[in-house]
Design an enzyme around this catalytic site. Structure first.
Site, PDB file in Angstrom:
ATOM      1  N   LEU A   1     -28.676 -10.272 -16.464  1.00 37.95           N
ATOM      2  CA  LEU A   1     -28.083  -8.949 -16.709  1.00 37.95           C
ATOM      3  C   LEU A   1     -27.027  -8.594 -15.658  1.00 37.95           C
ATOM      4  CD1 LEU A   1     -31.403  -7.045 -17.570  1.00 37.95           C
ATOM      5  CD2 LEU A   1     -29.671  -7.873 -19.190  1.00 37.95           C
ATOM      6  N   ALA A   2     -26.705  -9.538 -14.798  1.00 39.06           N
ATOM      7  CA  ALA A   2     -25.647  -9.377 -13.787  1.00 39.06           C
ATOM      8  C   ALA A   2     -25.926  -8.245 -12.797  1.00 39.06           C
ATOM      9  CB  ALA A   2     -24.275  -9.186 -14.443  1.00 39.06           C
ATOM     10  N   GLY A   3     -27.181  -8.003 -12.491  1.00 40.08           N
ATOM     11  CA  GLY A   3     -27.512  -6.932 -11.537  1.00 40.08           C
ATOM     12  C   GLY A   3     -26.884  -7.164 -10.169  1.00 40.08           C
ATOM     13  N   GLY A   4     -27.022  -8.361  -9.640  1.00 38.05           N
ATOM     14  CA  GLY A   4     -26.461  -8.686  -8.327  1.00 38.05           C
ATOM     15  C   GLY A   4     -24.941  -8.609  -8.344  1.00 38.05           C
ATOM     16  N   SER A   5     -24.344  -9.075  -9.434  1.00 42.72           N
ATOM     17  CA  SER A   5     -22.879  -9.038  -9.566  1.00 42.72           C
ATOM     18  C   SER A   5     -22.395  -7.597  -9.632  1.00 42.72           C
ATOM     19  CB  SER A   5     -22.439  -9.760 -10.849  1.00 42.72           C
ATOM     20  OG  SER A   5     -22.832 -11.110 -10.804  1.00 42.72           O
TER      21      SER A   5
ATOM     22  N   LYS B   1     -25.098  -5.686 -17.600  1.00 45.84           N
ATOM     23  CA  LYS B   1     -24.343  -6.106 -18.790  1.00 45.84           C
ATOM     24  C   LYS B   1     -25.223  -6.977 -19.674  1.00 45.84           C
ATOM     25  CE  LYS B   1     -23.801 -10.671 -17.694  1.00 45.84           C
ATOM     26  NZ  LYS B   1     -24.695 -11.643 -18.209  1.00 45.84           N
TER      27      LYS B   1
ATOM     28  N   ASP C   1     -19.264 -13.327 -12.743  1.00 42.65           N
ATOM     29  CA  ASP C   1     -19.471 -12.075 -13.484  1.00 42.65           C
ATOM     30  C   ASP C   1     -18.966 -10.840 -12.734  1.00 42.65           C
ATOM     31  OD1 ASP C   1     -20.725 -13.373 -15.569  1.00 42.65           O
ATOM     32  OD2 ASP C   1     -22.760 -12.931 -14.875  1.00 42.65           O
TER      33      ASP C   1
END
Ligand code: C5P
Length: 313
Positions: free
Chosen positions: A100-104, A11, A137
């Site tokens: 970029l909220a990759g883990g989320s 995101k 997130d």
């Protein structure tokens, strides 16, 4: 039991305002979040009873309890698992510690995929509640999975755009607007979200997004006014920690972006372009100096259907 493959899109925050610091230590937000076509791929398989195994193609990604997808599996199995086990494998394309909220998104995809695989049949209310326990997130990342058709083996949502309030978990879906050229540059360092919020002094914020103006532009899918209203109050804080972010932003505009902004707590900077050729030229120029450069579009259709209202309880 089927193997479930779930796309986990990144995101960007198109606006990010912080209203105040709350009693619980979190910050009260107002942020427009938008899923983009840079995706991890999370594969969920049944595992030996009582076990959680996580692997990925990125050695820098932790494969233990410190990984949010692992925590998502743990949370689901502890509540609904009845001794079941799971294997999670993550194809990692979203840079780590990037804003970029990759883990989320991996965690949201794990919740979604396990819910399908084990047939828990949990709806938005239960899943988003679990998601908000994992991170601020994660509910947004889960939102794009809802409103889709029947699950197949590859689950790709239409993508979400939402106005997030509260810690980020109180979500209002926005109409879809497809942005065809979004150029992302992730400089060669990571930023701790906690540290950025720690350094933020809400009383000292001078430039805030005009969220109603942004929403009006978004409603009309008016790219000029969308670009004009990109503001993130965390940006000056991260720039003070890493001045390179400001240089990147300036370069992005010099290379032809309508406007550039840092996403989340950074350090990734994204630019919105009106023309493909300019975006591609900018990508090629940045690629000489940076290894993590991505030219993407909005994810899927860019949002759920207009007027959908979902609020995490
Ligand atoms: O919720 P999450 O674990 O992703 O947040 C990471 C850190 O970011 C929190 O520990 C907190 O310091 C900060 N944060 C905040 N206000 C928010 C979201 C995050 O202060 N709304």
């Amino acid at each position: 039991m089927p193997v479930i493959v779930v796309e986990a899109p990144a995101k960007v925050n198109l606006t990010l305002d912080v209203k105040y610091k709350r009693q619980d230590g979190y910050h009260e937000l107002e942020s427009v979040m938008h899923q983009i076509g840079l995706t991890d791929r999370v594969t969920i398989r049944p595992g030996p009873p009582g076990s959680i195994r996580l692997r990925s193609d990125n050695p820098a990604l932790p494969d233990d309890r410190s990984n949010l997808a692992y925590q998502a599996a743990q949370l689901l199995l502890s509540r609904y698992g009845k001794g079941a086990g799971v294997e999670i494998s993550i194809e990692k394309n979203i840079p780590l510690g990037a804003g970029l909220a990759g883990g989320s998104s991996d965690a949201a995809a794990t919740l979604w995929g396990m819910n399908l695989m084990f047939k828990y049949e949990l709806g938005w209310s239960d899943l988003s509640d679990l998601a908000s326990r994992l991170g601020s997130d994660v509910p947004f990342c889960l939102l794009g999975k809802f409103g889709m058709g029947e699950p197949g083996t590859v689950v790709a949502g239409s993508g979400a755009t939402a106005l997030a309030r509260g810690r980020g978990e109180d979500l209002e879906s926005l109409p879809g607007c497809f942005l065809p050229w979004i150029l992302l540059v992730k400089p060669d360092f990571q930023i701790s979200t906690r540290e950025v919020y720690h350094n933020l002094k809400p009383d000292n914020i001078t430039v805030r997004p005009d969220t109603p103006a942004f929403l009006a532009a978004w409603q009309d899918c008016d790219i000029m006014n969308i670009a004009k209203n990109l503001v993130n109050v965390l940006e000056p804080v991260s720039v003070a920690m890493h001045p390179q972010i400001a240089e990147l932003k300036a370069k992005m505009v010099e290379y032809g972006a309508l406007r550039a902004l840092m996403s989340g707590s950074g350090p990734t900077v994204f630019g919105i372009f009106a023309e493909q050729s300019r975006a591609e030229t900018a990508r090629d120029k940045f690629s000489r100096d940076f290894s993590e450069v991505f030219l993407v579009s909005s994810y899927g259709g860019g949002g759920l259907s207009a007027g959908t209202q979902i609020t995490a309880g």
